[in-house]
Design an enzyme around this catalytic site. Structure first.
Site, PDB file in Angstrom:
ATOM      1  N   LYS A  13      29.227  15.108  25.515  1.00  0.00           N
ATOM      2  CA  LYS A  13      30.597  14.897  26.013  1.00  0.00           C
ATOM      3  C   LYS A  13      31.292  16.218  26.334  1.00  0.00           C
ATOM      4  O   LYS A  13      31.858  16.387  27.407  1.00  0.00           O
ATOM      5  CB  LYS A  13      31.445  14.118  24.984  1.00  0.00           C
ATOM      6  N   ARG A  87      38.244   6.887  18.958  1.00  0.00           N
ATOM      7  CA  ARG A  87      36.983   6.689  18.243  1.00  0.00           C
ATOM      8  C   ARG A  87      37.021   5.436  17.369  1.00  0.00           C
ATOM      9  O   ARG A  87      36.035   5.143  16.696  1.00  0.00           O
ATOM     10  CB  ARG A  87      36.738   7.895  17.326  1.00  0.00           C
ATOM     11  N   ARG A 126      22.511  22.865  18.579  1.00  0.00           N
ATOM     12  CA  ARG A 126      23.770  23.277  19.223  1.00  0.00           C
ATOM     13  C   ARG A 126      24.275  24.604  18.645  1.00  0.00           C
ATOM     14  O   ARG A 126      24.224  24.841  17.455  1.00  0.00           O
ATOM     15  CB  ARG A 126      24.834  22.194  19.002  1.00  0.00           C
ATOM     16  N   ARG A 159      27.734  24.891  14.043  1.00  0.00           N
ATOM     17  CA  ARG A 159      28.782  24.131  13.362  1.00  0.00           C
ATOM     18  C   ARG A 159      28.261  23.634  12.026  1.00  0.00           C
ATOM     19  O   ARG A 159      27.154  23.104  11.954  1.00  0.00           O
ATOM     20  CB  ARG A 159      29.203  22.937  14.225  1.00  0.00           C
ATOM     21  N   ARG A 170      27.275  11.246  10.534  1.00  0.00           N
ATOM     22  CA  ARG A 170      28.127  11.095  11.726  1.00  0.00           C
ATOM     23  C   ARG A 170      27.586   9.987  12.631  1.00  0.00           C
ATOM     24  O   ARG A 170      28.345   9.257  13.248  1.00  0.00           O
ATOM     25  CB  ARG A 170      28.196  12.434  12.481  1.00  0.00           C
TER      26      ARG A 170
HETATM   27  P1  ADP Z   1      29.191  16.192  22.184  1.00  0.00           P
HETATM   28  O1  ADP Z   1      30.444  16.867  22.685  1.00  0.00           O
HETATM   29  O2  ADP Z   1      29.018  14.803  22.741  1.00  0.00           O
HETATM   30  O3  ADP Z   1      29.069  16.221  20.688  1.00  0.00           O
HETATM   31  P2  ADP Z   1      27.796  18.524  23.306  1.00  0.00           P
HETATM   32  O4  ADP Z   1      28.292  18.601  24.715  1.00  0.00           O
HETATM   33  O5  ADP Z   1      28.343  19.522  22.341  1.00  0.00           O
HETATM   34  O6  ADP Z   1      27.938  17.007  22.743  1.00  0.00           O
HETATM   35  O7  ADP Z   1      26.178  18.616  23.379  1.00  0.00           O
HETATM   36  C1  ADP Z   1      25.392  18.607  22.180  1.00  0.00           C
HETATM   37  C2  ADP Z   1      24.275  19.639  22.314  1.00  0.00           C
HETATM   38  O8  ADP Z   1      23.333  19.199  23.312  1.00  0.00           O
HETATM   39  C3  ADP Z   1      24.729  21.021  22.784  1.00  0.00           C
HETATM   40  O9  ADP Z   1      23.904  21.973  22.132  1.00  0.00           O
HETATM   41  C4  ADP Z   1      24.499  21.021  24.289  1.00  0.00           C
HETATM   42  O10 ADP Z   1      24.241  22.343  24.771  1.00  0.00           O
HETATM   43  C5  ADP Z   1      23.269  20.123  24.422  1.00  0.00           C
HETATM   44  N1  ADP Z   1      23.288  19.270  25.604  1.00  0.00           N
HETATM   45  C6  ADP Z   1      24.367  18.693  26.202  1.00  0.00           C
HETATM   46  N2  ADP Z   1      23.988  17.902  27.232  1.00  0.00           N
HETATM   47  C7  ADP Z   1      22.624  17.968  27.272  1.00  0.00           C
HETATM   48  C8  ADP Z   1      21.628  17.358  28.103  1.00  0.00           C
HETATM   49  N3  ADP Z   1      21.960  16.490  29.084  1.00  0.00           N
HETATM   50  N4  ADP Z   1      20.336  17.653  27.871  1.00  0.00           N
HETATM   51  C9  ADP Z   1      19.988  18.492  26.866  1.00  0.00           C
HETATM   52  N5  ADP Z   1      20.864  19.103  26.052  1.00  0.00           N
HETATM   53  C10 ADP Z   1      22.175  18.843  26.245  1.00  0.00           C
HETATM   54  P1  AMP Z   2      33.448  16.216  17.384  1.00  0.00           P
HETATM   55  O1  AMP Z   2      33.739  17.652  17.721  1.00  0.00           O
HETATM   56  O2  AMP Z   2      33.974  15.258  18.421  1.00  0.00           O
HETATM   57  O3  AMP Z   2      32.005  15.985  17.042  1.00  0.00           O
HETATM   58  O4  AMP Z   2      34.300  15.900  16.064  1.00  0.00           O
HETATM   59  C1  AMP Z   2      34.072  16.592  14.847  1.00  0.00           C
HETATM   60  C2  AMP Z   2      34.704  15.825  13.680  1.00  0.00           C
HETATM   61  O5  AMP Z   2      36.131  15.759  13.865  1.00  0.00           O
HETATM   62  C3  AMP Z   2      34.260  14.360  13.548  1.00  0.00           C
HETATM   63  O6  AMP Z   2      33.051  14.222  12.821  1.00  0.00           O
HETATM   64  C4  AMP Z   2      35.464  13.761  12.788  1.00  0.00           C
HETATM   65  O7  AMP Z   2      35.445  14.096  11.412  1.00  0.00           O
HETATM   66  C5  AMP Z   2      36.643  14.500  13.429  1.00  0.00           C
HETATM   67  N1  AMP Z   2      37.188  13.771  14.598  1.00  0.00           N
HETATM   68  C6  AMP Z   2      37.160  14.192  15.902  1.00  0.00           C
HETATM   69  N2  AMP Z   2      37.748  13.288  16.704  1.00  0.00           N
HETATM   70  C7  AMP Z   2      38.145  12.263  15.895  1.00  0.00           C
HETATM   71  C8  AMP Z   2      38.789  11.007  16.106  1.00  0.00           C
HETATM   72  N3  AMP Z   2      39.157  10.605  17.347  1.00  0.00           N
HETATM   73  N4  AMP Z   2      39.035  10.221  15.053  1.00  0.00           N
HETATM   74  C9  AMP Z   2      38.684  10.595  13.799  1.00  0.00           C
HETATM   75  N5  AMP Z   2      38.061  11.751  13.517  1.00  0.00           N
HETATM   76  C10 AMP Z   2      37.796  12.583  14.548  1.00  0.00           C
END
Ligand code: ADP
Ligand code: AMP
Length: 217
Positions: A13, A87, A126, A159, A170
């Site tokens: 995302k 969420r 990541r 992270r 998660r």
């Molecule tokens: P989210 O915001 O949904 O948690 P991220 O955008 O942070 O996901 O992506 C999670 C991990 O996967 C990151 O390390 C990112 O660089 C990698 N990533 C994102 N999109 C892709 C993809 N289409 N293919 C492979 N790796 C990806």
């Molecule tokens: P994310 O960066 O989206 O993976 O979010 C990291 C953490 O933040 C999640 O595991 C939750 O603990 C908290 N969080 C982020 N967005 C929300 C949401 N919309 N509602 C509740 N918790 C959230």
């Protein structure tokens, strides 16, 4: 344009939102990034969110809803893309209520669909820049120099909630609390499913084709 991007944690995302925000001139509103900023700044909100985030649970709705609705209200007229919010069914209903009260609506809901087996590898690989928020992956989306941010030369970090144990929690949280919200949207609105198992450029192409066609319509 007001967009919601749905998808499990690690679906990509944040990666796609940055590209969408840049292409269409939208503000990227990531609830996770806002919470991490609050924690880094040592605010009361950040302290309240800490234990939930570290264990992979959701931060309570009463904290998140005000924080995110406030952010949408302050966003520029061009619009926003929401990442990580809503969420829960309740968060989605509160967002609808808030937009409704100013005669606004969500224009597009995109749903990144990804297999659970792919998620673990994405999240544990990541790496993020603590300064500018850029996101990389140790294999899939590498920085030019290992462990260094391309934008500002800062050392990348992993992270703490991307450890295998917290990732498992998660994912459980996602299936239990967030998937029912996807069904809530499916009952009320048109959702566009995107195959997020593909590589990042292919996923962007699928999203841009969809959004371009909606902008032209
Ligand atoms: P989210 O915001 O949904 O948690 P991220 O955008 O942070 O996901 O992506 C999670 C991990 O996967 C990151 O390390 C990112 O660089 C990698 N990533 C994102 N999109 C892709 C993809 N289409 N293919 C492979 N790796 C990806
Ligand atoms: P994310 O960066 O989206 O993976 O979010 C990291 C953490 O933040 C999640 O595991 C939750 O603990 C908290 N969080 C982020 N967005 C929300 C949401 N919309 N509602 C509740 N918790 C959230």
């Amino acid at each position: 344009m007001r967009i919601v991007l749905l998808g499990a944690p690690g679906a990509g995302k944040g990666t796609q939102c940055k590209r969408i925000a840049e292409r269409y001139g939208l503000q990227h509103l990531s609830s996770g990034d806002i919470l991490r900023d609050q924690r880094a700044a040592g605010t009361e909100l950040g302290k309240r969110a800490q234990s939930y985030m570290d264990s992979g649970a959701l931060v309570p709705d009463e904290i998140i809803v005000d924080m995110m609705i406030d952010a949408t209200k302050k966003s520029p007229a061009a619009g926003f893309i929401l990442d990580g919010f809503p969420r829960t069914v309740n968060q989605a209903a509160e967002l609808d209520k808030s937009l409704d009260s100013s005669n606004q609506d969500i224009d597009v809901i995109l749903n990144l669909q990804i297999d659970d087996q792919v998620i673990q590898e994405r999240m544990t690989g990541r790496r993020s820049c603590p300064k500018c928020g850029a996101v990389y992956h140790i294999k899939n989306l590498k920085p030019k120099v290992d462990e260094i941010c391309d934008n500002d030369g800062t050392n990348l970090i992993q992270r703490p909630d991307d450890s295998p144990e917290v990732v498992a929690n998660r994912l459980k949280t996602y299936h239990q609390q967030t998937e029912p919200m996807v069904d809530y949207y499916k009952d009320n609105r048109m959702i566009y499913d995107i195959d997020a198992n593909k590589n990042a450029d292919e996923v962007s192409t699928l999203i841009f084709e969809k959004l371009d066609s909606l902008v032209r319509a």
